[in-house]
Design a protein around this motif. Sequence first.
Motif, PDB file in Angstrom:
ATOM      1  N   UNK A   1       0.822  -1.204   0.000  1.00 15.34           N
ATOM      2  CA  UNK A   1       0.000   0.000   0.000  1.00 15.34           C
ATOM      3  C   UNK A   1       0.860   1.259   0.000  1.00 15.34           C
ATOM      4  N   UNK A   2       1.961   1.228   0.730  1.00  9.09           N
ATOM      5  CA  UNK A   2       2.884   2.361   0.676  1.00  9.09           C
ATOM      6  C   UNK A   2       3.445   2.512  -0.738  1.00  9.09           C
ATOM      7  N   UNK A   3       3.736   1.380  -1.385  1.00  5.86           N
ATOM      8  CA  UNK A   3       4.249   1.421  -2.758  1.00  5.86           C
ATOM      9  C   UNK A   3       3.215   2.001  -3.716  1.00  5.86           C
ATOM     10  N   UNK A   4       1.923   1.683  -3.489  1.00 10.38           N
ATOM     11  CA  UNK A   4       0.862   2.241  -4.342  1.00 10.38           C
ATOM     12  C   UNK A   4       0.860   3.762  -4.285  1.00 10.38           C
ATOM     13  N   UNK A   5       0.867   4.306  -3.077  1.00 14.40           N
ATOM     14  CA  UNK A   5       0.775   5.761  -2.927  1.00 14.40           C
ATOM     15  C   UNK A   5       2.049   6.435  -3.433  1.00 14.40           C
ATOM     16  N   UNK A   6       3.195   5.840  -3.121  1.00 11.84           N
ATOM     17  CA  UNK A   6       4.449   6.419  -3.608  1.00 11.84           C
ATOM     18  C   UNK A   6       4.536   6.324  -5.133  1.00 11.84           C
ATOM     19  N   UNK A   7       4.042   5.223  -5.699  1.00 16.11           N
ATOM     20  CA  UNK A   7       4.029   5.090  -7.158  1.00 16.11           C
ATOM     21  C   UNK A   7       3.112   6.100  -7.809  1.00 16.11           C
TER      22      UNK A   7
END
Length: 511
Positions: free
Chosen positions: A84-90
């Motif tokens: 989920x952190x990767x989703x927002x950072x992406x």
Amino acid sequence: MWSLRFISAQALVSHPQMVQHSLGGVAHNIYPLLFKASYLLEQPEVVRALLEHWPLEEFRLGALLGPSTEHPGDLRDRACRACLEACVRGLADHVLRVKGRRRLRLADLTGIRDVQVQQCPCGRALGRWGRTELLARVCCELQAEHHAAWSPVEVLADLFVTGGNFEMVVQALGPPGHSPLRVRCISFRADSLGPSQLLQVLCLAGPSELRRLEVVHNVRLHAGHVQQLLAQVGFPRLVSLTLPAKAFDAPPASTPAPDGKDALLTSIARELSRMMQLTELSVAFSTLTGKIQNLLGPLRTPLRVLDLANCSLNHADMAFLADCIHAAHLEVLDLSGHSLLDLFPSSFFRLLGHAAPTLRALTLEECSITDRHVSTLILALSPCQRLRELRFLGNPLSARALKRLFAALCELPRLQCVEFPVPKDCYPEGSAYPQDELAMTKFDQQKYDVIAEDLRAVLLRNGRGDIQVSTPLFGSFDPDIQETSNELGAFLLQAFKTALEKFSRALKQME
């Protein structure tokens, strides 16, 4: 069964560096498959790269993680922190990288279910509060880029705002200039906020889009605040509303009307009647004696979910509930804290009779249900053939009475979940009900285990091993409270300190 395409996608995302170097040659319709495969295998580097290069106009997290013909598994209950952190950072990488040339217009980050046990490989969850804090922080970082020419990507989100993240959320929702991410709130939960803070953040969150609003116990509202909130903000698309304890209490400085009418309640009911999609209402722990008809009568849409736990209902309230339009549409009903079978047996029978065709979840905790009420309760429940969940914790029932009740529950074909109280046989003789938390835990665990096994045996003998039974002493798992327990503790300590200071000032004035 997995499709060959999904198996191939899974094989590819198993090599993160290869994926990141080959995304330029990947067909656009393969991106959703690659995303779900990388989420399943917990490959945050790939998740972030996919979002950065996302070639489609929409990104809908819940839909991508849900069952599909390519992969029937449902990953929506994996609130995996890394992914989920990767989703927002992406997403942030995407708006910074492609700027005006991007195709992405809408990023829907809703649809995640927060559960007690995480099935993702890391086992580390990012709850609703954490997701709110992360999205707000990234929005604030992007605001510093000052690219006013960007057309923003709309981000649909479920927000959970407390005193701990209030300032950051306000900044993210109300930037001084343009931001490449424009947050639109679909559901909103507020905890540990003051009334003015709640009003401020809701005005910024886009109330015209809001579908669910939860204002929980540590937001101290009275009826004046509720009326102001509903009248000033307006929630035209609201489906579900939860208000905190004592939300219908009169403001401290108010005086009762000479005719006995409650003008604030009438105004609140009028505002609720303007919400043409409202079907879920929770007003637990509010004193509503004699007021249910005034509150629910004006509503223009039948309620499907109604929580009136510990609202001090009287005969007139129960009579109205039993025969009102809402009764025939109820799917979820909570009447905990009322002596239904002692005080309102006929109204309770009529209410369940009218609700039986739709009712699927019923909660009757601390309703003073004793052994002598079991036959009556069985008769009342017998029409509820669609019932799936029954909770009746906190009632002084013996093991013998529970066995009778369990045998009858086997006749409800769709029943899946039962939460039953610790039998009174397991407590010292003469124990008082309702119990406080300390008394609740002081029972004979060995005796309970034997009785619980006997109750499960009753289900098995009747071919109903599919019914899950449990005794959660302190209620069901609440991921939101679990996530903010430290902040809640600090809030309660501050409230206790404030109360002591007021008490001390009062003593000095008396001297």
